[in-house]
Design an enzyme around this catalytic site. Structure first.
Site, mmCIF file in Angstrom:
data_model
loop_
_atom_site.group_PDB
_atom_site.id
_atom_site.type_symbol
_atom_site.label_atom_id
_atom_site.label_comp_id
_atom_site.label_asym_id
_atom_site.label_seq_id
_atom_site.Cartn_x
_atom_site.Cartn_y
_atom_site.Cartn_z
ATOM 1 N N MET A 45 72.228 34.829 0.581
ATOM 2 C CA MET A 45 72.123 36.087 -0.161
ATOM 3 C C MET A 45 70.862 36.034 -1.029
ATOM 4 O O MET A 45 70.772 36.713 -2.056
ATOM 5 C CB MET A 45 73.371 36.310 -1.012
ATOM 6 C CG MET A 45 74.620 36.464 -0.149
ATOM 7 S SD MET A 45 75.940 37.396 -0.922
ATOM 8 C CE MET A 45 76.265 36.401 -2.359
ATOM 9 N N GLY A 46 69.888 35.214 -0.611
ATOM 10 C CA GLY A 46 68.634 35.116 -1.356
ATOM 11 C C GLY A 46 68.798 34.317 -2.635
ATOM 12 O O GLY A 46 69.713 33.510 -2.757
ATOM 13 N N HIS A 48 67.400 28.410 -3.741
ATOM 14 C CA HIS A 48 67.181 27.219 -4.574
ATOM 15 C C HIS A 48 67.210 25.994 -3.664
ATOM 16 O O HIS A 48 67.339 26.130 -2.428
ATOM 17 C CB HIS A 48 68.246 27.143 -5.686
ATOM 18 C CG HIS A 48 69.650 27.272 -5.195
ATOM 19 N ND1 HIS A 48 70.238 26.348 -4.337
ATOM 20 C CD2 HIS A 48 70.604 28.213 -5.408
ATOM 21 C CE1 HIS A 48 71.479 26.714 -4.076
ATOM 22 N NE2 HIS A 48 71.728 27.863 -4.697
ATOM 23 N N HIS A 55 69.690 25.803 -0.786
ATOM 24 C CA HIS A 55 69.323 26.547 0.428
ATOM 25 C C HIS A 55 68.229 25.803 1.201
ATOM 26 O O HIS A 55 68.249 25.755 2.432
ATOM 27 C CB HIS A 55 68.785 27.941 0.074
ATOM 28 C CG HIS A 55 69.784 28.825 -0.616
ATOM 29 N ND1 HIS A 55 69.667 29.187 -1.936
ATOM 30 C CD2 HIS A 55 70.907 29.423 -0.162
ATOM 31 C CE1 HIS A 55 70.669 29.987 -2.267
ATOM 32 N NE2 HIS A 55 71.442 30.143 -1.219
ATOM 33 N N GLN A 84 81.343 41.825 0.267
ATOM 34 C CA GLN A 84 82.064 40.612 -0.151
ATOM 35 C C GLN A 84 82.226 40.533 -1.667
ATOM 36 O O GLN A 84 82.699 39.533 -2.188
ATOM 37 C CB GLN A 84 81.407 39.359 0.417
ATOM 38 C CG GLN A 84 80.042 39.003 -0.162
ATOM 39 C CD GLN A 84 79.421 37.818 0.560
ATOM 40 O OE1 GLN A 84 78.961 37.922 1.687
ATOM 41 N NE2 GLN A 84 79.412 36.669 -0.096
HETATM 42 O O1 PAF Z 1 77.255 31.851 1.020
HETATM 43 C C1 PAF Z 1 76.645 32.938 0.944
HETATM 44 O O2 PAF Z 1 75.540 33.022 0.377
HETATM 45 C C2 PAF Z 1 77.257 34.181 1.557
HETATM 46 O O3 PAF Z 1 78.636 34.198 1.403
HETATM 47 C C3 PAF Z 1 76.870 34.380 3.023
HETATM 48 C C4 PAF Z 1 77.412 33.275 3.915
HETATM 49 C C5 PAF Z 1 75.347 34.426 3.163
HETATM 50 C C6 PAF Z 1 77.434 35.711 3.546
HETATM 51 O O4 PAF Z 1 76.933 36.783 2.832
#
Ligand code: PAF
Length: 284
Positions: free
Chosen positions: A29-30, A33, A36, A60
């Protein structure tokens, strides 16, 4: 390469598949850090081409959650991805993902609904509909990118278990690779939501990893009774901590246990300065 449109991504993927190249997807979700980046590194080691999706998925988030203020740092994310050699950053709009002007509700759109037990325990207890929203967007991303591999962090342990379940139950031909939690030197698990914490809040947030590490060392010292292990948390909590849950469950099925064993995982959710933080540890 930054792409916003599903068709543009499909075109590129089609070309790669023709060339026989393997594709890895890192859904995010950007607000990227080091956590990721560890997923991206693993994807680069595993696959010929890497796609990072960067999409704050509205479906979500609950109505009282932080969708509007969730950090959005697309330019910085794209720079980081370029430095890591990511091939595509896919940053669609909500309209692109769910349809123009579409009301985002499961009486109009098809949602993926994992089994009740998986989505109504742990984080699901306070986040109704959250995992339906996660699975729906993840399956859409899988269908758009058609990767051979997809990479998720253990920090969201319940999310990974539910996604693995979805992939198995729906015969999705993608291998899910789970990568370890990345922590600051202090022990704080990296999270995009850490940005909401003050310096004092960050110190108070260390309680999550302290509680989990202590549970693990008590287990290693021979305590297996789950209630007794959970009790040890009270040595660490102060009025700065608003604990939502602390559970010790099976690491593959999320089933509750009375005795911990080497298949157990301890998971915690606790609010610090009103910021909801989660963390977990394998007891083995
Ligand atoms: O873990 C996340 O950042 C989110 O839940 C995901 C898997 C990108 C789905 O939007």
């Amino acid at each position: 390469m930054l792409l916003h449109r599903i068709e543009e991504v499909r075109e590129k993927i089609k070309q790669w598949k023709k060339e026989g190249l393997s594709v890895g997807l890192v859904p995010t979700m950007g607000a990227l850090h080091a956590g990721h980046l560890s997923l991206i590194k693993k994807a680069k080691e595993t696959c010929d081409k890497v796609v990072v999706s960067d999409f704050v998925n509205p479906i979500q988030f609950g109505p009282s959650e932080d969708f509007d203020k969730y950090p959005r740092t697309l330019d910085a994310d794209v720079n980081l991805c370029e430095n890591e050699g990511v091939d595509i950053v896919f940053a669609p709009s909500a309209n692109e993902m769910y349809g123009e002007g579409q009301r985002l509700s499961n009486d109009i759109l098809t949602y993926v609904c994992p089994p009740f037990f998986y989505v109504n325990t742990l984080c699901g207890k306070s986040r109704t509909g959250h995992f339906d929203g996660v699975c729906t967007v993840v399956l859409k991303l899988f269908n758009i990118v058609q990767p051979e591999y997809a990479f998720f962090g253990q920090k969201d342990a319940q999310q990974v278990i539910i996604i693995k379940k979805m992939v198995k139950d729906l015969n999705v031909p993608i291998q899910i690779i789970q990568c370890p939690i990345v922590r600051e030197d202090t022990g704080l698990a990296l999270s995009s939501r850490n940005k909401y914490l003050s310096e004092d809040g960050k110190k108070d947030a260390l309680v999550l990893s302290k509680i989990l590490n202590n549970i693990k060392s008590c287990y290693k010292n021979g305590i297996t009774d789950v209630d007794a292990l959970k009790e040890t948390a009270y040595n660490f909590l102060t009025d700065k901590h608003d604990m939502e849950y602390l559970e010790i469950v099976d690491k593959n099925t999320l089933e509750n246990k009375t005795k911990a064993d080497n298949n157990s995982i301890a998971l915690i959710a606790c609010r610090v300065e009103k910021v909801r933080l989660i963390d977990n540890i394998y007891l083995e």
